[in-house]
Motif scaffolding. Sequence first.
Motif: not given
Length: 459
Positions: A82-87, A340-343, A407-414
């Motif tokens: 879903i996100a990888g294809v969009a990227v 301009e959205a991504n992911g 918790l790290l994945g939820a609070t950091t950048s894509l």
Amino acid sequence: MEKLNTFFEKASGFVWGLPLLILLIGGGIFLLIYSRFVPFKYFGHAIQVLRGKYDNADDEGEITHFQALMTALSSTVGMGNIAGVAVAIAAGGPGAVFWMWVSGIVGMSTKFFTCSLAILYRGKDDSGKVQGGPMYFIVEGLGKNWKFLAVFFSLAGLIGALPVFNVNQLTQAVNDILLIPNGIQKGFFNDLVIGVILAMVTGIVILGGLDRISKTASRLVPAMVGLYFIAVLFILFVHLDVVPYYFKLIFTDAFAADNYRGDPLFGGVLGALIVLGIRRGAFSNEAGIGTAPMAHGATRTNEPIREGLVAMMGPFIDTIIVCTLTAMCILVTGVWQTSEANGVSLTAKAFSDTMPDFGTYILLVCIAIFSISSLFSYSYYGTKCLSFLIGTKYSHLYNYFYIASILLGATTSLSLMINVIDTFFALMAIPTMFTTLILAPKVMRKARIYFQNLKINKA
């Protein structure tokens, strides 16, 4: 975090250079030709195996063929679809999808070989339990002198198996689809709360071991693919008039690279587009990375080729079917050009434009199931890597490290999460593909005997 992101961006670019591209895709093409496409001829037989026709309760292993495939698919059919294809489309345009397809077709052959090896060269852990996966078929197939490769794979797998990308994108989806439209602004505290909830749900399942993981995955995966399939078909039906145009554009843009927005590579933008598509395809179906053989290596079977055929269906379902659904959904709605959205946000835009009142909520349900099911499977992979390195007595410690990483994945950048996982997936692929290419003749020897016996039994 910015310095860390810059470091992993450079590391990812370095390891995903020409040598790895040759090893992963060149090696996969070699395996495709070397097998003479024979495994593809037995796709129908693979379905029979999957349905349990050849199950034997007396065989070694822990789970059924179906549970093994669902466990593997629950990690591959995830946010990469879903996100990888969009990227990939946001950076490379429609042409990136074609190179994802190439990665998927080649990946079918690669998974046939790697997962056959996972059964052919199963080893035993320090508690005497039969185990499969790259670390075991390296040692059992190549010998103890090659154990350093198995250790290298396992060390990379400890980080590569972390769920940070899936968690990051699920958190983004909850913010974009549920919280922000209802007046709750995105912030660190909200992201942390989402991470804590995901950590609790994941902990309940993964601390129950492989049996609970496989049973949960075998229920969730068919349901999530079915729901997503119906939702995307509705979007394609609404935009039926432009479906043929965009389907054709995937092929033409694959070689023209007119919509690629990044830096040139290998002398031009086409080379960069090919690498982009293959990286996102490999991220999605994980063929050659070495994760799936760990799931399939636990299958209750003594026949390596059977498991290879079942595993081969993974990239087909993941990349050829599910990734194509996402890609067509993004293309026909035009959001890849107007937003301009991504992911995951780009896919959400496609759903909301077609189904304004409820589309994003359907996507959120799909995303939640996709992501959460992935969280369960990856924990098993990391646990196997740690048990190989320091023994089964301490393998459970990985689960706590794994839960904390949510918790790290939820609070950091894509971008940081993508670069980290890309880097360690690449490092896992090196020993997996190297060993698979060396041991490929052993697989084909078994395959010729198996297919010959199959013809005799049918006659």
